[in-house]
Design a protein around this motif. Structure first.
Motif, PDB file in Angstrom:
ATOM      1  N   LEU A 125     -13.733 -26.027  -4.148  1.00 53.16           N
ATOM      2  CA  LEU A 125     -12.486 -25.503  -3.306  1.00 53.16           C
ATOM      3  C   LEU A 125     -11.981 -24.236  -3.887  1.00 53.16           C
ATOM      4  CD1 LEU A 125     -10.455 -26.796  -1.233  1.00 53.16           C
ATOM      5  CD2 LEU A 125      -9.212 -27.293  -3.127  1.00 53.16           C
ATOM      6  N   ASP A 126     -11.880 -23.304  -3.156  1.00 51.32           N
ATOM      7  CA  ASP A 126     -11.581 -22.019  -3.280  1.00 51.32           C
ATOM      8  C   ASP A 126      -9.941 -21.838  -3.921  1.00 51.32           C
ATOM      9  OD1 ASP A 126     -12.108 -19.486  -4.079  1.00 51.32           O
ATOM     10  OD2 ASP A 126     -11.656 -18.550  -1.834  1.00 51.32           O
ATOM     11  N   ARG A 127      -9.689 -22.849  -4.742  1.00 52.41           N
ATOM     12  CA  ARG A 127      -8.128 -22.730  -5.609  1.00 52.41           C
ATOM     13  C   ARG A 127      -8.425 -22.823  -6.937  1.00 52.41           C
ATOM     14  NH1 ARG A 127      -5.044 -26.708  -2.311  1.00 52.41           N
ATOM     15  NH2 ARG A 127      -5.838 -27.891  -3.684  1.00 52.41           N
ATOM     16  N   CYS A 128      -7.942 -22.176  -7.790  1.00 47.34           N
ATOM     17  CA  CYS A 128      -7.618 -22.667  -9.042  1.00 47.34           C
ATOM     18  C   CYS A 128      -6.704 -23.884  -9.340  1.00 47.34           C
ATOM     19  CB  CYS A 128      -7.125 -21.341  -9.832  1.00 47.34           C
ATOM     20  SG  CYS A 128      -7.106 -21.741 -11.846  1.00 47.34           S
ATOM     21  N   PRO A 129      -6.776 -24.708 -10.104  1.00 46.49           N
ATOM     22  CA  PRO A 129      -5.887 -25.648 -10.404  1.00 46.49           C
ATOM     23  C   PRO A 129      -4.462 -25.149 -11.139  1.00 46.49           C
ATOM     24  CG  PRO A 129      -7.434 -26.022 -12.030  1.00 46.49           C
ATOM     25  CD  PRO A 129      -8.126 -24.977 -10.997  1.00 46.49           C
ATOM     26  N   HIS A 130      -4.500 -24.072 -11.750  1.00 50.55           N
ATOM     27  CA  HIS A 130      -3.397 -23.503 -12.059  1.00 50.55           C
ATOM     28  C   HIS A 130      -2.358 -22.975 -11.356  1.00 50.55           C
ATOM     29  CE1 HIS A 130      -1.769 -20.391 -15.119  1.00 50.55           C
ATOM     30  NE2 HIS A 130      -1.103 -21.505 -15.205  1.00 50.55           N
ATOM     31  N   LYS A 131      -2.761 -21.672 -10.885  1.00 52.13           N
ATOM     32  CA  LYS A 131      -1.684 -21.123  -9.917  1.00 52.13           C
ATOM     33  C   LYS A 131      -2.493 -20.779  -8.637  1.00 52.13           C
ATOM     34  CE  LYS A 131       1.796 -20.240 -13.051  1.00 52.13           C
ATOM     35  NZ  LYS A 131       2.902 -20.704 -12.370  1.00 52.13           N
ATOM     36  N   HIS A 132      -3.165 -21.748  -8.329  1.00 51.87           N
ATOM     37  CA  HIS A 132      -4.151 -21.390  -6.973  1.00 51.87           C
ATOM     38  C   HIS A 132      -4.701 -20.189  -6.631  1.00 51.87           C
ATOM     39  CE1 HIS A 132      -2.453 -25.282  -6.135  1.00 51.87           C
ATOM     40  NE2 HIS A 132      -1.237 -25.064  -6.612  1.00 51.87           N
ATOM     41  N   GLY A 133      -5.297 -19.462  -7.790  1.00 51.61           N
ATOM     42  CA  GLY A 133      -5.984 -18.312  -7.250  1.00 51.61           C
ATOM     43  C   GLY A 133      -7.301 -18.439  -6.652  1.00 51.61           C
ATOM     44  N   ARG A 134      -7.869 -17.684  -6.099  1.00 48.31           N
ATOM     45  CA  ARG A 134      -8.883 -17.796  -5.227  1.00 48.31           C
ATOM     46  C   ARG A 134     -10.310 -17.579  -6.401  1.00 48.31           C
ATOM     47  NH1 ARG A 134      -8.709 -17.391   0.724  1.00 48.31           N
ATOM     48  NH2 ARG A 134     -11.023 -16.589   0.118  1.00 48.31           N
ATOM     49  N   LEU A 135     -10.758 -18.458  -6.519  1.00 48.31           N
ATOM     50  CA  LEU A 135     -12.041 -18.578  -7.507  1.00 48.31           C
ATOM     51  C   LEU A 135     -13.068 -17.639  -6.962  1.00 48.31           C
ATOM     52  CD1 LEU A 135     -11.824 -22.305  -8.593  1.00 48.31           C
ATOM     53  CD2 LEU A 135     -10.877 -20.228  -9.909  1.00 48.31           C
ATOM     54  N   SER A 136     -13.350 -17.415  -5.669  1.00 46.96           N
ATOM     55  CA  SER A 136     -14.347 -16.840  -5.129  1.00 46.96           C
ATOM     56  C   SER A 136     -14.198 -15.157  -5.509  1.00 46.96           C
ATOM     57  CB  SER A 136     -14.236 -16.839  -3.592  1.00 46.96           C
ATOM     58  OG  SER A 136     -12.964 -16.516  -2.945  1.00 46.96           O
ATOM     59  N   GLN A 137     -12.970 -15.095  -5.842  1.00 46.32           N
ATOM     60  CA  GLN A 137     -12.696 -13.400  -6.392  1.00 46.32           C
ATOM     61  C   GLN A 137     -13.032 -13.299  -8.089  1.00 46.32           C
ATOM     62  OE1 GLN A 137      -8.623 -12.567  -5.117  1.00 46.32           O
ATOM     63  NE2 GLN A 137      -9.282 -12.821  -2.733  1.00 46.32           N
ATOM     64  N   GLY A 138     -13.189 -14.522  -8.468  1.00 41.54           N
ATOM     65  CA  GLY A 138     -13.520 -14.521 -10.069  1.00 41.54           C
ATOM     66  C   GLY A 138     -14.781 -13.975 -10.362  1.00 41.54           C
ATOM     67  N   ALA A 193     -14.255 -17.588 -13.786  1.00 41.02           N
ATOM     68  CA  ALA A 193     -13.179 -17.037 -14.468  1.00 41.02           C
ATOM     69  C   ALA A 193     -12.172 -16.855 -13.244  1.00 41.02           C
ATOM     70  CB  ALA A 193     -13.158 -15.749 -15.243  1.00 41.02           C
ATOM     71  N   CYS A 194     -10.993 -17.508 -13.261  1.00 39.52           N
ATOM     72  CA  CYS A 194      -9.941 -17.456 -12.227  1.00 39.52           C
ATOM     73  C   CYS A 194      -9.455 -15.880 -12.395  1.00 39.52           C
ATOM     74  CB  CYS A 194      -9.057 -18.277 -12.353  1.00 39.52           C
ATOM     75  SG  CYS A 194      -7.400 -17.803 -11.291  1.00 39.52           S
ATOM     76  N   PRO A 195      -9.292 -15.344 -11.201  1.00 41.99           N
ATOM     77  CA  PRO A 195      -8.955 -13.544 -11.376  1.00 41.99           C
ATOM     78  C   PRO A 195      -7.453 -13.643 -11.573  1.00 41.99           C
ATOM     79  CG  PRO A 195      -9.099 -14.426  -9.165  1.00 41.99           C
ATOM     80  CD  PRO A 195      -9.381 -15.536  -9.822  1.00 41.99           C
ATOM     81  N   LEU A 196      -6.763 -14.483 -11.743  1.00 37.78           N
ATOM     82  CA  LEU A 196      -5.231 -14.493 -11.757  1.00 37.78           C
ATOM     83  C   LEU A 196      -4.673 -14.672 -13.317  1.00 37.78           C
ATOM     84  CD1 LEU A 196      -3.237 -16.646  -9.010  1.00 37.78           C
ATOM     85  CD2 LEU A 196      -3.734 -14.269  -9.290  1.00 37.78           C
ATOM     86  N   HIS A 197      -5.322 -15.614 -14.099  1.00 36.89           N
ATOM     87  CA  HIS A 197      -4.918 -15.720 -15.377  1.00 36.89           C
ATOM     88  C   HIS A 197      -6.268 -16.118 -16.345  1.00 36.89           C
ATOM     89  CE1 HIS A 197      -1.129 -16.700 -13.304  1.00 36.89           C
ATOM     90  NE2 HIS A 197      -0.668 -15.871 -14.209  1.00 36.89           N
ATOM     91  N   ASN A 198      -7.476 -15.709 -15.976  1.00 44.05           N
ATOM     92  CA  ASN A 198      -8.578 -16.264 -16.613  1.00 44.05           C
ATOM     93  C   ASN A 198      -8.849 -17.281 -17.015  1.00 44.05           C
ATOM     94  OD1 ASN A 198     -10.798 -14.315 -17.464  1.00 44.05           O
ATOM     95  ND2 ASN A 198     -10.138 -14.267 -19.543  1.00 44.05           N
ATOM     96  N   TRP A 199      -8.381 -18.217 -16.441  1.00 43.58           N
ATOM     97  CA  TRP A 199      -8.694 -19.736 -16.701  1.00 43.58           C
ATOM     98  C   TRP A 199     -10.365 -19.899 -16.256  1.00 43.58           C
ATOM     99  CZ3 TRP A 199      -5.829 -24.743 -15.586  1.00 43.58           C
ATOM    100  CH2 TRP A 199      -4.523 -24.733 -15.964  1.00 43.58           C
ATOM    101  N   ARG A 200     -11.060 -20.564 -17.174  1.00 40.22           N
ATOM    102  CA  ARG A 200     -12.538 -20.874 -16.822  1.00 40.22           C
ATOM    103  C   ARG A 200     -12.565 -22.033 -16.243  1.00 40.22           C
ATOM    104  NH1 ARG A 200     -14.933 -20.967 -21.661  1.00 40.22           N
ATOM    105  NH2 ARG A 200     -17.044 -21.112 -20.823  1.00 40.22           N
ATOM    106  N   ILE A 201     -13.313 -22.231 -15.013  1.00 40.36           N
ATOM    107  CA  ILE A 201     -13.408 -23.238 -14.288  1.00 40.36           C
ATOM    108  C   ILE A 201     -15.158 -23.714 -14.244  1.00 40.36           C
ATOM    109  CG2 ILE A 201     -13.304 -24.722 -12.101  1.00 40.36           C
ATOM    110  CD1 ILE A 201     -10.557 -23.722 -13.681  1.00 40.36           C
ATOM    111  N   SER A 202     -15.504 -24.915 -14.671  1.00 40.13           N
ATOM    112  CA  SER A 202     -16.790 -25.304 -14.854  1.00 40.13           C
ATOM    113  C   SER A 202     -17.254 -25.522 -13.213  1.00 40.13           C
ATOM    114  CB  SER A 202     -17.006 -26.699 -15.530  1.00 40.13           C
ATOM    115  OG  SER A 202     -18.185 -27.133 -15.015  1.00 40.13           O
ATOM    116  N   LEU A 203     -18.504 -24.596 -12.871  1.00 39.79           N
ATOM    117  CA  LEU A 203     -19.054 -24.822 -11.554  1.00 39.79           C
ATOM    118  C   LEU A 203     -19.326 -26.137 -11.130  1.00 39.79           C
ATOM    119  CD1 LEU A 203     -20.994 -21.145 -11.443  1.00 39.79           C
ATOM    120  CD2 LEU A 203     -18.773 -22.008 -10.412  1.00 39.79           C
ATOM    121  N   SER A 204     -20.166 -26.840 -12.175  1.00 35.99           N
ATOM    122  CA  SER A 204     -20.782 -28.216 -12.072  1.00 35.99           C
ATOM    123  C   SER A 204     -19.618 -29.268 -11.863  1.00 35.99           C
ATOM    124  CB  SER A 204     -21.583 -28.744 -12.986  1.00 35.99           C
ATOM    125  OG  SER A 204     -21.093 -28.618 -14.366  1.00 35.99           O
ATOM    126  N   THR A 205     -18.383 -29.085 -12.665  1.00 37.22           N
ATOM    127  CA  THR A 205     -17.384 -30.452 -12.704  1.00 37.22           C
ATOM    128  C   THR A 205     -16.350 -30.112 -11.993  1.00 37.22           C
ATOM    129  OG1 THR A 205     -16.616 -29.898 -14.710  1.00 37.22           O
ATOM    130  CG2 THR A 205     -18.575 -31.299 -14.567  1.00 37.22           C
TER     131      THR A 205
END
Length: 114
Positions: free
Chosen positions: A46-59, A67-79
């Motif tokens: 889903l193109d939404r970070c669980p933190h502040k809903h940043g668009r992961l597609s822009q990371g 890496a989320c473009p808003l606050h640099n959270w790293r999200i696993s692509l597999s999980t």
């Protein structure tokens, strides 16, 4: 994008940049982001970070994470799980490659985007 009973044909794998992304719009729901790693693996979230809903597609894709473009959270692509000390999860969508075409699971896409 074409539809089969179980899978949505998104297009050729080469249409997703290496270490980049492409988005798929879902009518009435959140977009799905497709990512391609340097190794050529494709993942869908889903193109939404669980933190502040940043668009992961822009990371930026690094290894098996984005890496989320808003606050640099790293999200696993597999999980879809946040990595490190961060907590949260983004829904994933099953992906398969068939003859160079990228297919995503129709039911999971609709559920994740709802």
């Amino acid at each position: 994008m074409t539809t089969t009973a179980e899978w949505l044909d998104i297009g050729w794998i080469d249409q997703i940049p290496v270490r980049g992304s492409r988005t798929v719009q879902v009518e009435g729901g959140d977009d799905i982001a497709l990512f391609r790693t340097a190794e050529g693996k494709v993942f869908a979230l889903l193109d939404r970070c669980p933190h502040k809903h940043g668009r992961l597609s822009q990371g930026i894709v690094h290894g098996g994470a984005v890496a989320c473009p808003l606050h640099n959270w790293r999200i696993s692509l597999s999980t879809g799980e946040a990595l490190g000390e961060d907590k949260g999860c983004t829904p994933t969508v099953p992906v398969k490659i068939d003859g160079g075409r990228v297919l995503i699971c129709r039911a999971s896409t609709l559920k994740a985007a709802a």
